[in-house]
Design an enzyme around this catalytic site. Structure first.
Site, mmCIF file in Angstrom:
data_model
loop_
_atom_site.group_PDB
_atom_site.id
_atom_site.type_symbol
_atom_site.label_atom_id
_atom_site.label_comp_id
_atom_site.label_asym_id
_atom_site.label_seq_id
_atom_site.Cartn_x
_atom_site.Cartn_y
_atom_site.Cartn_z
ATOM 1 N N HIS A 1 22.028 55.656 48.602
ATOM 2 C CA HIS A 1 21.301 54.403 48.764
ATOM 3 C C HIS A 1 21.911 53.650 49.946
ATOM 4 O O HIS A 1 23.127 53.531 50.049
ATOM 5 C CB HIS A 1 21.470 53.595 47.473
ATOM 6 C CG HIS A 1 20.687 52.336 47.391
ATOM 7 N ND1 HIS A 1 21.275 51.117 47.125
ATOM 8 C CD2 HIS A 1 19.363 52.101 47.499
ATOM 9 C CE1 HIS A 1 20.343 50.182 47.064
ATOM 10 N NE2 HIS A 1 19.173 50.742 47.293
ATOM 11 N N HIS B 1 11.371 51.905 41.607
ATOM 12 C CA HIS B 1 12.201 50.708 41.428
ATOM 13 C C HIS B 1 12.362 50.357 39.964
ATOM 14 O O HIS B 1 12.380 49.187 39.588
ATOM 15 C CB HIS B 1 11.579 49.539 42.200
ATOM 16 C CG HIS B 1 12.587 48.660 42.873
ATOM 17 N ND1 HIS B 1 12.900 47.398 42.417
ATOM 18 C CD2 HIS B 1 13.350 48.851 43.970
ATOM 19 C CE1 HIS B 1 13.809 46.850 43.198
ATOM 20 N NE2 HIS B 1 14.101 47.715 44.163
#
Length: 384
Positions: free
Chosen positions: A290, A190
């Protein structure tokens, strides 16, 4: 056929806000799109209001031309907010065109190249025995590609990477030993690490432990990723925050990464996604989209994945490891993509193949949500 209205629904659906966009036409055919700029949906609504002013009365079939007009007909072109708006509109226009022609969206993208879409699933437990048990459970359910959990992400206020990378590395090595060499293993950081921290993390594991490292550092500097590339042999999976083919350009052209975490709801919709995929194919970069949002995003991405040659896995948040988190939105989407084992079948229904309960959607409200503002122990701000 002419566009008559662009309606926005920025509302809480299940566990999160979603920004859904409905485009209506004078022939009664409508299409749905979704924006991917999570946490800043209100900003995108404003951009959509601007675009709606000149899109009403236009031909929804001219998808490529309208994309260029939305991008080029302003001085301050591009950016994540504007491209999130363009993405939702572009997806909805594809839905309209597919319905009007009686064909699934993948036929508008060149036709179907695969009948089902392999996915990767994600564990949610912190590194430790429970994480490995979850991974084994997913393998038993048919998954051959897994994204495991880093340590420290469960903390809501303080994040110190150096306190966690050694623990995460140790348990990833253990996971590889327990799961064997045939399972694809990756991890998502992340973009919370620096180059030095990411390199230290990778160097604490034998080569071959990880098959991909997702978003280890922030994306603003391709040169920083090149520096990290020289320090590790782990393949990189990056790009979920990229909002155009131009952001992908240096990473593709300089052969920095191996998997594109493209988000159709952020990058500029299906029109821009297909360009990124074709460009990536020339450098043998695979698409690994994603997909953390709702059924509109999932459906659009499935059609994209079906139509491109260079594809690896699609992210799913509907695996048995995450069902307790509340990603099921059946009340709002009566017809939507459903996993069959570890794959999504490709729908042959016209358009996206999703049916939305608009009446229920209209009764929902928006709930402001703010990502955790993480700090280090010295009080300085760090990445979420």
């Amino acid at each position: 056929m002419k566009i008559t209205a662009i309606k926005t629904y920025a509302v809480k659906v299940g566990i999160r806000n979603q920004l859904l966009v409905k485009i209506e036409t004078d022939e009664g055919i409508f299409g749905w799109g979704e924006s991917g700029l999570s946490g800043r949906e209100k900003a995108v609504v404003g951009a959509l209001e601007h675009y709606a002013e000149f899109l009403r009365g236009r031909d929804p079939f001219k998808i490529g031309s309208l994309w260029q007009e939305m991008y080029r007909s302003q001085y301050f072109e591009g950016g994540r907010v504007l491209q999130a708006a363009v993405s939702a509109i572009d997806i909805a226009l594809h839905d309209i065109k597919g319905k009007a022609l009686g064909v699934p969206v993948y036929d508008l993208l060149g036709g179907k190249q695969r009948d089902h879409i392999p996915t990767f699933a994600t564990t949610f437990a912190a590194p430790g025995p429970e994480m490995i048990d979850q991974a084994k459970m997913l393998v038993e359910h048919g998954w051959t590609a897994l994204r495991l959990s880093p340590a420290g992400h469960e903390e809501k206020q303080i994040y110190e990477p150096r306190e966690h990378i050694a623990t995460t590395a140790k348990w990833l090595v253990k996971a590889r030993e327990e799961l064997g060499d045939d399972v694809v293993l990756g991890i998502d950081y992340h973009h919370r690490l620096t180059v030095a921290e990411a390199a230290s993390f990778c160097q604490k594991m034998p080569s071959g432990t990880l098959d991909f490292l997702e978003e280890p550092i922030r994306d603003e500097s391709p040169g920083a990723y090149e520096a990290l590339r020289r320090l590790t042999d782990v393949p990189f999976a990056i790009g979920e925050e990229f909002s155009s083919k131009w952001q992908f350009q240096p990473y593709i052209e300089r052969d920095i990464h191996q998997f594109n975490r493209l988000d159709v709801c952020n990058v500029g919709g299906l029109t821009e996604s297909m360009k990124v995929a074709a460009w990536s194919e020339t450098h043998y970069v695979d698409m690994m989209p994603h997909n953390p949002l709702g059924p509109i995003c999932t459906a659009a991405t499935i059609h994209f994945c079906a139509a491109v040659a260079n594809f690896s896995w699609l992210e799913t948040r509907a695996s048995p490891a995450e069902t307790h988190l509340g990603f099921d939105n059946s009340d709002f989407f009566s017809t939507q993509p459903r996993l069959e084992g570890a794959v999504y079948p490709v729908s042959d229904a016209p358009g996206l193949g999703v049916e939305v309960n608009e009446d229920l959607l209209a009764k929902q409200s928006f709930e402001f949500w703010e990502a955790p503002h993480l700090k280090r122990r010295d009080g300085s701000v760090t990445n979420w």
